[in-house]
Scaffold this motif. Sequence first.
Motif, PDB file in Angstrom:
ATOM      1  N   LEU A   1      -6.754  -1.801 139.512  1.00 20.87           N
ATOM      2  CA  LEU A   1      -7.303  -2.099 140.797  1.00 20.87           C
ATOM      3  C   LEU A   1      -6.476  -3.406 141.232  1.00 20.87           C
ATOM      4  CD1 LEU A   1     -11.078  -2.745 140.296  1.00 20.87           C
ATOM      5  CD2 LEU A   1      -9.890  -1.145 141.602  1.00 20.87           C
ATOM      6  N   ASN A   2      -5.459  -4.007 140.588  1.00 22.03           N
ATOM      7  CA  ASN A   2      -4.922  -5.217 140.958  1.00 22.03           C
ATOM      8  C   ASN A   2      -3.185  -4.961 141.520  1.00 22.03           C
ATOM      9  OD1 ASN A   2      -6.319  -7.516 140.431  1.00 22.03           O
ATOM     10  ND2 ASN A   2      -5.905  -7.123 138.011  1.00 22.03           N
TER      11      ASN A   2
ATOM     12  N   PRO B   1     -13.859  -6.143 138.011  1.00 26.46           N
ATOM     13  CA  PRO B   1     -13.560  -7.220 136.978  1.00 26.46           C
ATOM     14  C   PRO B   1     -14.891  -7.899 136.670  1.00 26.46           C
ATOM     15  CG  PRO B   1     -13.001  -8.130 139.321  1.00 26.46           C
ATOM     16  CD  PRO B   1     -13.084  -6.681 139.051  1.00 26.46           C
ATOM     17  N   THR B   2     -15.103  -8.204 135.201  1.00 28.32           N
ATOM     18  CA  THR B   2     -16.499  -8.730 134.814  1.00 28.32           C
ATOM     19  C   THR B   2     -16.174  -9.712 134.032  1.00 28.32           C
ATOM     20  OG1 THR B   2     -16.108  -7.306 132.604  1.00 28.32           O
ATOM     21  CG2 THR B   2     -17.053  -6.209 134.639  1.00 28.32           C
ATOM     22  N   LEU B   3     -17.313 -10.528 133.482  1.00 25.40           N
ATOM     23  CA  LEU B   3     -17.350 -11.794 132.560  1.00 25.40           C
ATOM     24  C   LEU B   3     -16.378 -11.514 131.395  1.00 25.40           C
ATOM     25  CD1 LEU B   3     -21.190 -12.673 133.252  1.00 25.40           C
ATOM     26  CD2 LEU B   3     -18.911 -13.489 134.359  1.00 25.40           C
ATOM     27  N   ARG B   4     -16.122 -10.036 130.867  1.00 24.90           N
ATOM     28  CA  ARG B   4     -15.587  -9.913 129.874  1.00 24.90           C
ATOM     29  C   ARG B   4     -14.227 -10.525 129.689  1.00 24.90           C
ATOM     30  NH1 ARG B   4     -16.986  -3.936 129.821  1.00 24.90           N
ATOM     31  NH2 ARG B   4     -17.265  -4.565 132.037  1.00 24.90           N
ATOM     32  N   GLU B   5     -13.631 -10.749 131.076  1.00 28.64           N
ATOM     33  CA  GLU B   5     -12.071 -11.253 131.268  1.00 28.64           C
ATOM     34  C   GLU B   5     -12.466 -12.751 131.184  1.00 28.64           C
ATOM     35  OE1 GLU B   5     -10.295  -8.516 134.246  1.00 28.64           O
ATOM     36  OE2 GLU B   5     -11.868  -7.514 134.080  1.00 28.64           O
ATOM     37  N   ALA B   6     -12.433 -13.338 130.035  1.00 26.57           N
ATOM     38  CA  ALA B   6     -12.367 -14.681 129.906  1.00 26.57           C
ATOM     39  C   ALA B   6     -11.347 -15.647 130.799  1.00 26.57           C
ATOM     40  CB  ALA B   6     -12.646 -15.187 128.449  1.00 26.57           C
ATOM     41  N   ASP B   7     -10.478 -14.993 130.958  1.00 22.60           N
ATOM     42  CA  ASP B   7      -9.349 -16.016 131.390  1.00 22.60           C
ATOM     43  C   ASP B   7      -9.296 -15.856 132.839  1.00 22.60           C
ATOM     44  OD1 ASP B   7      -8.521 -13.282 131.188  1.00 22.60           O
ATOM     45  OD2 ASP B   7      -6.397 -13.736 130.678  1.00 22.60           O
ATOM     46  N   ILE B   8     -10.113 -14.926 133.587  1.00 14.79           N
ATOM     47  CA  ILE B   8      -9.948 -14.817 134.987  1.00 14.79           C
ATOM     48  C   ILE B   8     -10.768 -16.027 135.658  1.00 14.79           C
ATOM     49  CG2 ILE B   8     -11.983 -13.486 135.047  1.00 14.79           C
ATOM     50  CD1 ILE B   8     -10.894 -11.654 137.324  1.00 14.79           C
ATOM     51  N   THR B   9     -10.114 -16.495 136.927  1.00 16.68           N
ATOM     52  CA  THR B   9     -10.784 -17.451 137.434  1.00 16.68           C
ATOM     53  C   THR B   9     -11.773 -16.938 138.347  1.00 16.68           C
ATOM     54  OG1 THR B   9      -9.203 -17.474 139.199  1.00 16.68           O
ATOM     55  CG2 THR B   9      -8.791 -18.693 137.284  1.00 16.68           C
TER      56      THR B   9
ATOM     57  N   ILE C   1     -13.027 -12.620 142.559  1.00 19.74           N
ATOM     58  CA  ILE C   1     -13.359 -12.024 143.900  1.00 19.74           C
ATOM     59  C   ILE C   1     -12.219 -11.212 144.480  1.00 19.74           C
ATOM     60  CG2 ILE C   1     -13.759 -13.030 146.346  1.00 19.74           C
ATOM     61  CD1 ILE C   1     -15.045 -15.329 144.682  1.00 19.74           C
ATOM     62  N   ALA C   2     -10.894 -11.756 144.442  1.00 15.48           N
ATOM     63  CA  ALA C   2     -10.026 -11.069 145.157  1.00 15.48           C
ATOM     64  C   ALA C   2      -9.821  -9.558 144.299  1.00 15.48           C
ATOM     65  CB  ALA C   2      -8.460 -11.866 144.885  1.00 15.48           C
ATOM     66  N   ALA C   3      -9.934  -9.408 143.210  1.00 16.15           N
ATOM     67  CA  ALA C   3      -9.889  -8.249 142.310  1.00 16.15           C
ATOM     68  C   ALA C   3     -10.667  -7.098 143.020  1.00 16.15           C
ATOM     69  CB  ALA C   3      -9.630  -8.455 141.039  1.00 16.15           C
TER      70      ALA C   3
ATOM     71  N   ARG D   1     -21.101 -13.329 142.997  1.00 14.72           N
ATOM     72  CA  ARG D   1     -20.479 -13.717 144.391  1.00 14.72           C
ATOM     73  C   ARG D   1     -19.195 -12.579 144.663  1.00 14.72           C
ATOM     74  NH1 ARG D   1     -19.780 -18.660 143.477  1.00 14.72           N
ATOM     75  NH2 ARG D   1     -21.323 -19.343 145.036  1.00 14.72           N
ATOM     76  N   SER D   2     -18.462 -12.124 143.603  1.00 18.35           N
ATOM     77  CA  SER D   2     -17.535 -11.081 143.794  1.00 18.35           C
ATOM     78  C   SER D   2     -18.142  -9.792 143.973  1.00 18.35           C
ATOM     79  CB  SER D   2     -16.617 -10.813 142.444  1.00 18.35           C
ATOM     80  OG  SER D   2     -17.290 -10.513 141.460  1.00 18.35           O
ATOM     81  N   LYS D   3     -19.282  -9.395 143.541  1.00 15.14           N
ATOM     82  CA  LYS D   3     -19.916  -8.270 143.771  1.00 15.14           C
ATOM     83  C   LYS D   3     -20.334  -8.059 145.103  1.00 15.14           C
ATOM     84  CE  LYS D   3     -20.341  -5.084 141.274  1.00 15.14           C
ATOM     85  NZ  LYS D   3     -19.486  -3.985 140.841  1.00 15.14           N
ATOM     86  N   THR D   4     -20.835  -9.167 145.759  1.00  9.92           N
ATOM     87  CA  THR D   4     -21.330  -9.108 147.154  1.00  9.92           C
ATOM     88  C   THR D   4     -20.389  -9.268 148.008  1.00  9.92           C
ATOM     89  OG1 THR D   4     -23.179 -10.720 146.235  1.00  9.92           O
ATOM     90  CG2 THR D   4     -22.759 -10.497 148.536  1.00  9.92           C
ATOM     91  N   LEU D   5     -19.117  -9.981 147.859  1.00  9.84           N
ATOM     92  CA  LEU D   5     -18.228  -9.808 148.726  1.00  9.84           C
ATOM     93  C   LEU D   5     -17.355  -8.695 148.778  1.00  9.84           C
ATOM     94  CD1 LEU D   5     -16.733 -13.610 148.316  1.00  9.84           C
ATOM     95  CD2 LEU D   5     -18.216 -12.673 150.396  1.00  9.84           C
ATOM     96  N   ALA D   6     -17.409  -7.943 147.686  1.00 13.24           N
ATOM     97  CA  ALA D   6     -16.586  -6.422 147.780  1.00 13.24           C
ATOM     98  C   ALA D   6     -17.456  -5.671 148.035  1.00 13.24           C
ATOM     99  CB  ALA D   6     -16.583  -6.144 146.176  1.00 13.24           C
ATOM    100  N   GLU D   7     -18.858  -5.520 147.991  1.00 11.13           N
ATOM    101  CA  GLU D   7     -19.628  -4.650 148.831  1.00 11.13           C
ATOM    102  C   GLU D   7     -19.502  -4.704 150.400  1.00 11.13           C
ATOM    103  OE1 GLU D   7     -24.067  -2.596 149.292  1.00 11.13           O
ATOM    104  OE2 GLU D   7     -23.690  -3.805 147.561  1.00 11.13           O
ATOM    105  N   ARG D   8     -19.589  -5.957 150.710  1.00 10.33           N
ATOM    106  CA  ARG D   8     -19.604  -6.274 151.986  1.00 10.33           C
ATOM    107  C   ARG D   8     -18.276  -5.708 152.784  1.00 10.33           C
ATOM    108  NH1 ARG D   8     -24.249  -8.333 155.221  1.00 10.33           N
ATOM    109  NH2 ARG D   8     -25.070 -10.026 154.150  1.00 10.33           N
ATOM    110  N   ALA D   9     -17.503  -6.235 151.870  1.00  9.94           N
ATOM    111  CA  ALA D   9     -15.985  -5.504 152.524  1.00  9.94           C
ATOM    112  C   ALA D   9     -15.962  -4.117 152.701  1.00  9.94           C
ATOM    113  CB  ALA D   9     -15.023  -5.822 151.690  1.00  9.94           C
TER     114      ALA D   9
END
Length: 341
Positions: free
Chosen positions: A63-64, A85-93, A98-100, A157-165
């Motif tokens: 996706l990136n 992207p999900t919470l499993r990717e512990a190092d993701i900000t 949101i961007a991904a 927040r990421s799921k909301t902004l992604a679906e809105r987009a």
Amino acid sequence: MANVLVTGGSGFIASWCTLYLLDAGHDVRVTVRSTARGAALRGHLHSAADFDDSRLSIVEADLNGDSGWDDAVAEMDYVLHVASPTLREADITEAQMIAAARDGVLRVLRRARDAGVKRVVLTSAYGAVGYGHKPQEAPFTEEDWTDVDANIAPYQRSKTLAERAAWTFIAEEGDGLELAAVNPTTVIGPLVGPDDPPTLRMIRGMLDGVMPACPPFATGWVDVRDVADLHLRAMTDPAAAGERFLAISGHSLRIVDIAHLLRDRLGERAAKAPTRELPLFVARALSVVNPQLRALRPQLGQNFTATSAKAERLLGWHARPVADTVADTGESLLAHPGRDA
């Protein structure tokens, strides 16, 4: 029968979508982030079901980045865009998550439109529907949207902004491409591959006895197999075009209710599951120092409820009883005690 692309094929929901598509007679292409994941995924799918291997192809696309996506969508009739992207990717900000999510869905939609795909089914989430609101008794519906300016977790927040987009893209640039969204509540159920999402880790923690008491909140629950079924209905039913569909089994249940269901259905094998719920003031106090509770702080004391009346009415979809799903989840986790993401 159709040619269908499933993104994020090694994921929990995506792997079940793939199995349901193959069982329905479709030819399936799935994306993975690396060829190593693809080889493992094929083995797990064959362990779960019998199917003609020539009807499953696995390609690499992330996706990136843009690489691989043109080939992934080529000659596809439908796309199930499950990857996110999900919470499993512990190092993701939060910004990266949101961007991904947002850029990823737009990348897939553009390629799908240009390739002549008929419809994309987006795996969104209840997290794009019912968060950031004042408590309410009435269940949330597909007309509701999460308030991204409220105190909510990065994933919601990421799921909301992604679906809105995604909906904005369809309205402004879709050029005839159809979109449907599936918004499941908390997804549990039996495992197919090595993907062990956070919702299942909570239940594993109950079985292992590492959760002495349950956090005080209620949420909706739904079986991953029913979520896959809803994706297939949203993919082909004319009534699904341009619509969102919440997925929940019955009504919301508290975390401690799930623990009691484990004990009731699995007996002594779930003897370590907690039997009590933390008082709200204790949970909030502990969330200052406990990382697991800190992540749940915006949810403490809440009741995240919803209704699937729309999916039932328009698509004829029905969820299995949540007690059966909890039992199947526990059985699957007990059968694979060493499995982890």
